[in-house]
Design a protein around this motif. Structure first.
Motif, PDB file in Angstrom:
ATOM      1  N   ALA A 198       4.032  -5.828  -3.670  1.00 17.97           N
ATOM      2  CA  ALA A 198       5.319  -5.434  -3.065  1.00 17.97           C
ATOM      3  C   ALA A 198       6.433  -5.457  -4.101  1.00 17.97           C
ATOM      4  O   ALA A 198       7.271  -4.548  -4.140  1.00 17.97           O
ATOM      5  N   LEU A 199       6.441  -6.473  -4.956  1.00 16.44           N
ATOM      6  CA  LEU A 199       7.451  -6.545  -6.017  1.00 16.44           C
ATOM      7  C   LEU A 199       7.315  -5.367  -6.970  1.00 16.44           C
ATOM      8  O   LEU A 199       8.315  -4.762  -7.380  1.00 16.44           O
ATOM      9  N   GLU A 200       6.083  -5.011  -7.305  1.00 14.12           N
ATOM     10  CA  GLU A 200       5.853  -3.881  -8.203  1.00 14.12           C
ATOM     11  C   GLU A 200       6.284  -2.567  -7.550  1.00 14.12           C
ATOM     12  O   GLU A 200       6.962  -1.748  -8.167  1.00 14.12           O
ATOM     13  N   GLU A 201       5.899  -2.369  -6.290  1.00 14.38           N
ATOM     14  CA  GLU A 201       6.270  -1.147  -5.581  1.00 14.38           C
ATOM     15  C   GLU A 201       7.787  -1.028  -5.397  1.00 14.38           C
ATOM     16  O   GLU A 201       8.325   0.069  -5.468  1.00 14.38           O
ATOM     17  N   ALA A 202       8.451  -2.146  -5.154  1.00 14.97           N
ATOM     18  CA  ALA A 202       9.898  -2.123  -4.914  1.00 14.97           C
ATOM     19  C   ALA A 202      10.686  -1.800  -6.183  1.00 14.97           C
ATOM     20  O   ALA A 202      11.768  -1.229  -6.124  1.00 14.97           O
ATOM     21  N   GLY A 203      10.157  -2.179  -7.331  1.00 14.43           N
ATOM     22  CA  GLY A 203      10.887  -1.967  -8.578  1.00 14.43           C
ATOM     23  C   GLY A 203      12.018  -2.973  -8.722  1.00 14.43           C
ATOM     24  O   GLY A 203      11.963  -4.070  -8.168  1.00 14.43           O
ATOM     25  N   LYS A 204      13.061  -2.593  -9.433  1.00 19.28           N
ATOM     26  CA  LYS A 204      14.179  -3.510  -9.673  1.00 19.28           C
ATOM     27  C   LYS A 204      14.908  -3.806  -8.362  1.00 19.28           C
ATOM     28  O   LYS A 204      15.305  -2.892  -7.649  1.00 19.28           O
ATOM     29  N   ILE A 205      15.056  -5.100  -8.071  1.00 16.92           N
ATOM     30  CA  ILE A 205      15.781  -5.519  -6.875  1.00 16.92           C
ATOM     31  C   ILE A 205      16.928  -6.434  -7.278  1.00 16.92           C
ATOM     32  O   ILE A 205      16.892  -7.073  -8.328  1.00 16.92           O
ATOM     33  N   ASP A 206      17.931  -6.491  -6.418  1.00 16.20           N
ATOM     34  CA  ASP A 206      19.097  -7.351  -6.653  1.00 16.20           C
ATOM     35  C   ASP A 206      19.043  -8.636  -5.834  1.00 16.20           C
ATOM     36  O   ASP A 206      19.624  -9.640  -6.215  1.00 16.20           O
ATOM     37  N   VAL A 207      18.349  -8.571  -4.686  1.00 16.22           N
ATOM     38  CA  VAL A 207      18.235  -9.728  -3.794  1.00 16.22           C
ATOM     39  C   VAL A 207      16.825  -9.737  -3.212  1.00 16.22           C
ATOM     40  O   VAL A 207      16.275  -8.686  -2.871  1.00 16.22           O
ATOM     41  N   PHE A 208      16.263 -10.949  -3.091  1.00 18.87           N
ATOM     42  CA  PHE A 208      14.939 -11.156  -2.513  1.00 18.87           C
ATOM     43  C   PHE A 208      15.099 -12.058  -1.299  1.00 18.87           C
ATOM     44  O   PHE A 208      15.725 -13.118  -1.389  1.00 18.87           O
ATOM     45  N   ILE A 209      14.531 -11.641  -0.162  1.00 23.34           N
ATOM     46  CA  ILE A 209      14.588 -12.442   1.069  1.00 23.34           C
ATOM     47  C   ILE A 209      13.166 -12.669   1.558  1.00 23.34           C
ATOM     48  O   ILE A 209      12.394 -11.715   1.731  1.00 23.34           O
ATOM     49  N   HIS A 210      12.817 -13.951   1.800  1.00 22.59           N
ATOM     50  CA  HIS A 210      11.514 -14.303   2.371  1.00 22.59           C
ATOM     51  C   HIS A 210      11.777 -15.040   3.673  1.00 22.59           C
ATOM     52  O   HIS A 210      12.488 -16.050   3.690  1.00 22.59           O
ATOM     53  N   ALA A 230       9.281 -18.334 -10.050  1.00 26.25           N
ATOM     54  CA  ALA A 230       8.832 -17.948 -11.388  1.00 26.25           C
ATOM     55  C   ALA A 230       8.802 -16.430 -11.583  1.00 26.25           C
ATOM     56  O   ALA A 230       9.059 -15.954 -12.684  1.00 26.25           O
ATOM     57  N   VAL A 231       8.498 -15.677 -10.526  1.00 25.58           N
ATOM     58  CA  VAL A 231       8.324 -14.231 -10.698  1.00 25.58           C
ATOM     59  C   VAL A 231       9.497 -13.389 -10.205  1.00 25.58           C
ATOM     60  O   VAL A 231       9.589 -12.210 -10.550  1.00 25.58           O
ATOM     61  N   VAL A 232      10.384 -13.966  -9.418  1.00 26.87           N
ATOM     62  CA  VAL A 232      11.521 -13.210  -8.892  1.00 26.87           C
ATOM     63  C   VAL A 232      12.778 -13.665  -9.624  1.00 26.87           C
ATOM     64  O   VAL A 232      13.186 -14.817  -9.500  1.00 26.87           O
ATOM     65  N   ASP A 233      13.363 -12.739 -10.361  1.00 24.17           N
ATOM     66  CA  ASP A 233      14.506 -13.067 -11.210  1.00 24.17           C
ATOM     67  C   ASP A 233      15.785 -12.420 -10.665  1.00 24.17           C
ATOM     68  O   ASP A 233      16.357 -11.535 -11.302  1.00 24.17           O
ATOM     69  N   CYS A 234      16.168 -12.824  -9.461  1.00 18.39           N
ATOM     70  CA  CYS A 234      17.408 -12.346  -8.866  1.00 18.39           C
ATOM     71  C   CYS A 234      17.811 -13.347  -7.781  1.00 18.39           C
ATOM     72  O   CYS A 234      17.137 -14.356  -7.584  1.00 18.39           O
ATOM     73  N   GLU A 235      18.891 -13.063  -7.099  1.00 15.90           N
ATOM     74  CA  GLU A 235      19.327 -13.905  -5.981  1.00 15.90           C
ATOM     75  C   GLU A 235      18.216 -13.979  -4.953  1.00 15.90           C
ATOM     76  O   GLU A 235      17.601 -12.967  -4.612  1.00 15.90           O
ATOM     77  N   LYS A 236      17.933 -15.205  -4.446  1.00 16.87           N
ATOM     78  CA  LYS A 236      16.850 -15.414  -3.483  1.00 16.87           C
ATOM     79  C   LYS A 236      17.350 -16.156  -2.250  1.00 16.87           C
ATOM     80  O   LYS A 236      18.169 -17.065  -2.367  1.00 16.87           O
TER      81      LYS A 236
END
Length: 160
Positions: free
Chosen positions: A19-31, A44-50
């Motif tokens: 999903a991260l690869e398909e989404a490409g560059k993101i500014d915010v990650f929500i789980h 470790a793998v998500v380098d943006c606001e979480k």
């Protein structure tokens, strides 16, 4: 601004990586919960606001049960959803979102995508990346985009 919204990964990182690869560059990650110990991996793998909340399977987790924050001009309320009986009906979480004066309510738990816009409130569930329960059983996530004017658009995605 591009936001990736996921839920119910249950400690399985392969689908999250896709999903991260398909989404490409993101500014915010929500789980939206049920990371099952995957917080360190995500950090470790998500380098943006979480923004990550605790689900019903996140035993002994220090993650918050709910969170409120702003994205663009939208007030967002996120929670896993089990405490609002979302498996039965989204009615209670919709009521809670309105009580909190949210513009967008996000939840997980059901492992099925859901999207509704009504009377100024957007309610969504991206489904599950790891254990989908909808017809076709493809892992799913959502992309939210905030335009220059601050308005939000949403796209339901399925893993290729």
């Amino acid at each position: 601004m591009k936001i990736l919204i996921v839920s119910d990964t249950h400690g399985r990182h392969g689908a999250l990586d896709r999903a991260l690869e398909e989404a490409g560059k993101i500014d915010v990650f929500i789980h939206l919960g049920d990371v099952e110990g995957g917080e360190d991996y995500i950090n470790a793998v998500v380098d943006c606001e979480k923004h990550i909340v605790r689900g019903n399977n996140d035993f002994f987790s220090d993650l918050p049960r709910e969170e409120e924050f702003n994205l663009g001009k939208n007030k967002v309320f996120i929670t896993h959803g089990h405490a609002y009986y979302v498996s039965l009906d989204p009615e209670y979480i919709i009521e809670e979102g309105r009580a909190r004066e949210a513009d967008i309510v996000m939840f997980g738990h059901t492992h099925k995508p859901f999207f509704e816009q009504k009377d100024g409130l957007t309610v969504l569930n991206p489904g599950s990346l790891s254990f989908p329960r909808q017809d076709g059983r493809k892992g799913s996530y959502m992309i939210m985009e905030i335009g220059e004017d601050g308005t939000a658009s949403f796209e339901q995605k399925y893993l290729a």
